[in-house]
Structures are given as C-alpha cells and as structure tokens.
Design a protein around this motif. Structure first.
Motif, PDB file in Angstrom:
ATOM      1  N   GLY A 201       0.926  -1.158   0.087  1.00 34.17           N
ATOM      2  CA  GLY A 201      -0.014   0.032   0.086  1.00 34.17           C
ATOM      3  C   GLY A 201       0.828   1.274   0.054  1.00 34.17           C
ATOM      4  N   LEU A 202       2.037   1.449   0.899  1.00 31.92           N
ATOM      5  CA  LEU A 202       2.500   2.615   1.056  1.00 31.92           C
ATOM      6  C   LEU A 202       3.499   2.576  -0.133  1.00 31.92           C
ATOM      7  CD1 LEU A 202       3.743   2.471   4.839  1.00 31.92           C
ATOM      8  CD2 LEU A 202       2.017   3.738   3.455  1.00 31.92           C
ATOM      9  N   GLY A 203       4.103   1.511  -0.535  1.00 32.01           N
ATOM     10  CA  GLY A 203       4.954   1.373  -1.916  1.00 32.01           C
ATOM     11  C   GLY A 203       4.131   2.082  -3.202  1.00 32.01           C
ATOM     12  N   SER A 204       2.975   1.897  -3.087  1.00 34.18           N
ATOM     13  CA  SER A 204       2.161   2.058  -4.456  1.00 34.18           C
ATOM     14  C   SER A 204       2.020   3.845  -4.261  1.00 34.18           C
ATOM     15  CB  SER A 204       0.568   1.515  -4.595  1.00 34.18           C
ATOM     16  OG  SER A 204       0.725   0.133  -4.435  1.00 34.18           O
ATOM     17  N   MET A 205       1.698   4.308  -3.258  1.00 35.70           N
ATOM     18  CA  MET A 205       1.591   5.700  -3.073  1.00 35.70           C
ATOM     19  C   MET A 205       2.930   6.285  -3.232  1.00 35.70           C
ATOM     20  SD  MET A 205      -1.170   6.330   0.157  1.00 35.70           S
ATOM     21  CE  MET A 205      -0.431   5.061   1.243  1.00 35.70           C
ATOM     22  N   ALA A 206       4.112   5.946  -2.680  1.00 37.07           N
ATOM     23  CA  ALA A 206       5.350   6.343  -2.960  1.00 37.07           C
ATOM     24  C   ALA A 206       5.509   6.322  -4.446  1.00 37.07           C
ATOM     25  CB  ALA A 206       6.440   5.549  -2.129  1.00 37.07           C
ATOM     26  N   LEU A 207       5.132   5.461  -4.903  1.00 37.12           N
ATOM     27  CA  LEU A 207       5.762   5.078  -6.614  1.00 37.12           C
ATOM     28  C   LEU A 207       4.847   6.266  -7.457  1.00 37.12           C
ATOM     29  CD1 LEU A 207       7.107   3.131  -8.775  1.00 37.12           C
ATOM     30  CD2 LEU A 207       5.065   1.915  -8.719  1.00 37.12           C
ATOM     31  N   ALA A 208       3.635   6.429  -6.989  1.00 32.67           N
ATOM     32  CA  ALA A 208       3.150   7.669  -7.741  1.00 32.67           C
ATOM     33  C   ALA A 208       3.555   8.878  -7.402  1.00 32.67           C
ATOM     34  CB  ALA A 208       1.548   7.483  -7.041  1.00 32.67           C
ATOM     35  N   VAL A 209       4.126   9.194  -6.096  1.00 38.64           N
ATOM     36  CA  VAL A 209       4.702  10.404  -6.003  1.00 38.64           C
ATOM     37  C   VAL A 209       5.833  10.550  -6.884  1.00 38.64           C
ATOM     38  CG1 VAL A 209       5.791  11.685  -4.416  1.00 38.64           C
ATOM     39  CG2 VAL A 209       3.668  10.705  -3.647  1.00 38.64           C
ATOM     40  N   LEU A 210       6.805   9.312  -6.923  1.00 39.32           N
ATOM     41  CA  LEU A 210       7.908   9.594  -7.920  1.00 39.32           C
ATOM     42  C   LEU A 210       7.701   9.864  -9.278  1.00 39.32           C
ATOM     43  CD1 LEU A 210       9.845   6.579  -5.984  1.00 39.32           C
ATOM     44  CD2 LEU A 210      10.363   8.964  -5.882  1.00 39.32           C
TER      45      LEU A 210
ATOM     46  N   THR B 193      -2.378  -3.954  -2.784  1.00 40.78           N
ATOM     47  CA  THR B 193      -1.568  -3.024  -3.607  1.00 40.78           C
ATOM     48  C   THR B 193      -2.387  -2.805  -4.889  1.00 40.78           C
ATOM     49  OG1 THR B 193       0.333  -4.536  -2.793  1.00 40.78           O
ATOM     50  CG2 THR B 193       0.585  -3.367  -4.974  1.00 40.78           C
ATOM     51  N   ALA B 194      -3.062  -3.591  -5.471  1.00 41.58           N
ATOM     52  CA  ALA B 194      -3.836  -3.374  -6.672  1.00 41.58           C
ATOM     53  C   ALA B 194      -4.748  -2.269  -6.352  1.00 41.58           C
ATOM     54  CB  ALA B 194      -4.704  -4.623  -7.022  1.00 41.58           C
ATOM     55  N   LEU B 195      -5.615  -2.207  -5.337  1.00 43.64           N
ATOM     56  CA  LEU B 195      -6.518  -1.423  -4.954  1.00 43.64           C
ATOM     57  C   LEU B 195      -5.719   0.172  -4.661  1.00 43.64           C
ATOM     58  CD1 LEU B 195      -8.953  -3.346  -2.643  1.00 43.64           C
ATOM     59  CD2 LEU B 195      -9.384  -2.555  -5.199  1.00 43.64           C
ATOM     60  N   VAL B 196      -4.836   0.150  -4.121  1.00 44.50           N
ATOM     61  CA  VAL B 196      -3.964   1.443  -3.559  1.00 44.50           C
ATOM     62  C   VAL B 196      -3.638   1.867  -4.933  1.00 44.50           C
ATOM     63  CG1 VAL B 196      -2.503   2.423  -2.119  1.00 44.50           C
ATOM     64  CG2 VAL B 196      -3.896   0.726  -1.363  1.00 44.50           C
ATOM     65  N   SER B 197      -2.820   1.138  -5.767  1.00 44.55           N
ATOM     66  CA  SER B 197      -2.306   1.477  -6.982  1.00 44.55           C
ATOM     67  C   SER B 197      -3.369   2.144  -7.927  1.00 44.55           C
ATOM     68  CB  SER B 197      -1.615   0.245  -7.631  1.00 44.55           C
ATOM     69  OG  SER B 197      -0.600  -0.363  -7.095  1.00 44.55           O
ATOM     70  N   GLY B 198      -4.528   1.918  -7.882  1.00 44.35           N
ATOM     71  CA  GLY B 198      -5.441   2.135  -9.005  1.00 44.35           C
ATOM     72  C   GLY B 198      -5.776   3.520  -8.274  1.00 44.35           C
ATOM     73  N   MET B 199      -6.141   3.674  -7.091  1.00 44.08           N
ATOM     74  CA  MET B 199      -6.256   5.091  -6.416  1.00 44.08           C
ATOM     75  C   MET B 199      -5.069   5.980  -6.593  1.00 44.08           C
ATOM     76  SD  MET B 199      -8.878   4.138  -3.119  1.00 44.08           S
ATOM     77  CE  MET B 199      -7.383   2.984  -2.278  1.00 44.08           C
ATOM     78  N   SER B 200      -3.951   5.574  -6.338  1.00 42.92           N
ATOM     79  CA  SER B 200      -2.724   6.340  -6.383  1.00 42.92           C
ATOM     80  C   SER B 200      -2.685   6.723  -7.641  1.00 42.92           C
ATOM     81  CB  SER B 200      -1.699   5.737  -5.849  1.00 42.92           C
ATOM     82  OG  SER B 200      -1.628   5.265  -4.676  1.00 42.92           O
ATOM     83  N   LEU B 201      -2.870   6.083  -8.784  1.00 42.07           N
ATOM     84  CA  LEU B 201      -2.824   6.511 -10.190  1.00 42.07           C
ATOM     85  C   LEU B 201      -3.759   7.586 -10.486  1.00 42.07           C
ATOM     86  CD1 LEU B 201      -1.850   5.857 -13.077  1.00 42.07           C
ATOM     87  CD2 LEU B 201      -3.700   4.317 -13.299  1.00 42.07           C
TER      88      LEU B 201
ATOM     89  N   ILE C 202     -10.265   3.692 -18.671  1.00 40.66           N
ATOM     90  CA  ILE C 202      -9.989   2.404 -19.105  1.00 40.66           C
ATOM     91  C   ILE C 202      -8.783   2.007 -18.434  1.00 40.66           C
ATOM     92  CG2 ILE C 202      -9.129   0.929 -21.006  1.00 40.66           C
ATOM     93  CD1 ILE C 202     -10.947   2.894 -22.921  1.00 40.66           C
ATOM     94  N   ALA C 203      -7.570   2.913 -18.354  1.00 38.64           N
ATOM     95  CA  ALA C 203      -6.200   2.734 -17.713  1.00 38.64           C
ATOM     96  C   ALA C 203      -6.601   2.231 -16.214  1.00 38.64           C
ATOM     97  CB  ALA C 203      -5.548   3.726 -17.837  1.00 38.64           C
ATOM     98  N   PHE C 204      -7.389   3.036 -15.575  1.00 32.65           N
ATOM     99  CA  PHE C 204      -7.864   2.800 -14.072  1.00 32.65           C
ATOM    100  C   PHE C 204      -8.315   1.410 -13.870  1.00 32.65           C
ATOM    101  CE2 PHE C 204     -10.937   2.745 -10.690  1.00 32.65           C
ATOM    102  CZ  PHE C 204      -9.961   2.958  -9.738  1.00 32.65           C
ATOM    103  N   PHE C 205      -9.500   0.865 -14.742  1.00 35.11           N
ATOM    104  CA  PHE C 205     -10.324  -0.324 -14.325  1.00 35.11           C
ATOM    105  C   PHE C 205      -9.149  -1.409 -14.839  1.00 35.11           C
ATOM    106  CE2 PHE C 205     -13.920   2.407 -14.085  1.00 35.11           C
ATOM    107  CZ  PHE C 205     -14.571   1.992 -12.919  1.00 35.11           C
ATOM    108  N   ALA C 206      -8.488  -1.098 -15.977  1.00 35.58           N
ATOM    109  CA  ALA C 206      -7.398  -2.106 -16.223  1.00 35.58           C
ATOM    110  C   ALA C 206      -6.320  -2.463 -15.300  1.00 35.58           C
ATOM    111  CB  ALA C 206      -6.798  -1.566 -17.745  1.00 35.58           C
ATOM    112  N   LEU C 207      -5.905  -1.520 -14.910  1.00 32.21           N
ATOM    113  CA  LEU C 207      -4.788  -1.627 -13.704  1.00 32.21           C
ATOM    114  C   LEU C 207      -5.509  -2.481 -12.717  1.00 32.21           C
ATOM    115  CD1 LEU C 207      -2.340  -1.289 -12.357  1.00 32.21           C
ATOM    116  CD2 LEU C 207      -3.098   1.150 -11.667  1.00 32.21           C
ATOM    117  N   VAL C 208      -6.651  -2.024 -12.110  1.00 28.55           N
ATOM    118  CA  VAL C 208      -7.151  -2.491 -11.019  1.00 28.55           C
ATOM    119  C   VAL C 208      -7.455  -4.144 -11.340  1.00 28.55           C
ATOM    120  CG1 VAL C 208      -9.321  -2.785  -9.502  1.00 28.55           C
ATOM    121  CG2 VAL C 208      -8.116  -0.420 -10.058  1.00 28.55           C
TER     122      VAL C 208
END
Length: 256
Positions: A16-25, A61-69, A89-95
């Motif tokens: 979860g935290l890694g997904s948010m950090a990745l989005a910031v980067l 990770t999948a859910l937080v990644s989608g929200m972070s994106l 489309i990208a959001f739902f495809a990622l999730v």
C-alpha cells in the motif's frame, strides 16, 4: 521468528505505501506521457508483491495502485475523479490486472506451501532412517517424532508390554490408550471415536495405539496429541509411514 500472518501483514503495508510512494515518484512524468502508460509501472509492482507477499498483499497493492494512479497522475490531479475515457480504461485495467495477479499470487502461495511441507516431511523421514541406521537410542528417535509432529508424548512397548522408549524422557503416562489406530491412516479402528480439528484428524482423547511389525515380533507405539488442531492429511500419512519404518526396523532387529 515472524509467522506467516505477520509476514503477510508486512507485505500488505509495504504494498500500500509502496504504491503511493511510486505515484509520487512518477509525478514528474505525468505531463510527458498518458496515465495509461504509467499504469504498467504499478502493474509490475503489483506482480512483484503478489509473488513475494501473497494474495492479500496483492489485493491491497492493486486497489491502492489504482487510487494512487487516479489521485496523483490522472487529470484533474489530486482528486478521485477522471475526465478522459482513456484514463478511465487505464484505471479499471490496472485494478483488474492487479486482481488477476493477486489470484495467481494465492495459487503460488498454495503451491509453495505444499512443496515446503513435502520437503519437511521427507526430511523427517530421512532423519529417522539415518538415526535408525546409526543406532541412535530409541528415546532420541521418539523425540524426533514428537517434535516433528507436535505430539505431547510417545511410548514404545514390546509385545510383552515392556517400555522400550518414551518421551518426554523419563516419563511414562499412567494409562495405556484403549483406542487402536489403523497403521495406514491413523484413524481409530472404532469410527465412532473420530475427532477433527481445524487442520484435520485428531488423535483420540486419551491417546491411540499403533501396532507395528509382524505378529511374532510386534511392538506398539502409543501416541498422545499435543495440538488440538489435528493433523493435515499429508502430515498424518507421514507419521504413519515413520511409525511403520520404526516398527519394521525393530522387528528385524528382534528377529536377528
């Protein structure tokens, strides 16, 4: 030592935290490429977490990644709304792909657990054979079985009822188990005495007795459970095989 549950919790937090950090980067890249391209980075990260942390961690990770994106990299930024159809489309495809990765992560975790359990059981049988070949005292051999299968006590007796070995060392239960167990499955001969725990078959209340070896040189192995969760199917089968190996060795030694 960290247990499987604690290890899974660590990976859930890390995912979860890694997904948010990745989005910031990735924020510097959001004006250079569409969010749909950046989604592949999150997907790769989710697959890694699924492989290392299992299903639950991959789901988080999948859910937080989608929200972070959506929040950091999709216009309008810093909101959970999406304006462009391609970004939706990208959001739902990622999730969706993340959930698929999580499912395969669960399958991998199960296969890994089966392989690990099989290796452990084979190692126990190998140690048993090595100890018997080396002439290790019976108390020590019974100690191996007690530790490996979570039993509270074992007593090995000859055909005349004389104690050949017992664990814990120096102790012998006052009562002799009345329930005879089948050598192949550890099931009580009397099916009315079947008991099951969370993991599988439990030994009878008051212990169970296995008859080993040939009629002429028979020995008996009395078992008392140490874990109310019971034995898994493979674990019980391995214990039965170990007991048979022990009985065969003692019968040959008495015959010789």
């Amino acid at each position: 030592m960290m247990g499987k549950q604690d290890d899974g919790l660590v990976w859930m937090v890390a995912g979860g935290l890694g997904s948010m950090a990745l989005a910031v980067l990735l924020i510097p890249l959001r004006t250079l490429t569409p969010a749909s391209n950046l989604a592949f980075v999150f997907l790769a990260f989710t697959i890694v977490v699924a492989e290392l942390g299992g299903r639950s961690a991959a789901l988080v990770t999948a859910l937080v990644s989608g929200m972070s994106l959506n929040f950091f990299l999709t216009e309008p930024y810093l909101t959970l709304t999406i304006e462009k159809r391609d970004d939706v489309i990208a959001f739902f495809a990622l999730v969706g792909c993340g959930l698929i990765a999580a499912w395969f992560g669960k399958r991998r975790a199960r296969l890994s657990e089966v392989v690990s359990r099989a290796e452990t059981e084979l190692d126990v049988l190998k140690k048993l054979v090595d100890q018997l070949t080396a002439g290790v005292p019976l108390d020590e051999i019974l100690g191996l079985l007690r530790q490996s299968f979570g039993l509270s006590a074992l007593v090995l007796r000859d055909a005349g009822g004389r104690v050949l070995g017992a664990v814990p060392v120096g102790s012998s239960p006052a009562s002799i188990p009345e329930t005879q167990l089948t050598a192949e499955t550890l099931f009580p001969a009397d099916e009315d005495r079947l008991r099951f725990g969370a993991r599988g078959l439990r030994l009878p209340d008051g212990g169970g007795r296995l008859l080993l070896g040939t009629d002429r040189h028979a020995v008996s192995l009395d078992l008392w459970e140490g874990d109310a969760q019971g034995f898994g199917l493979d674990e019980g089968r391995t214990l039965a095989i170990a007991a048979s190996i022990l009985g065969l060795h003692l019968s040959r030694r008495q015959a010789g």
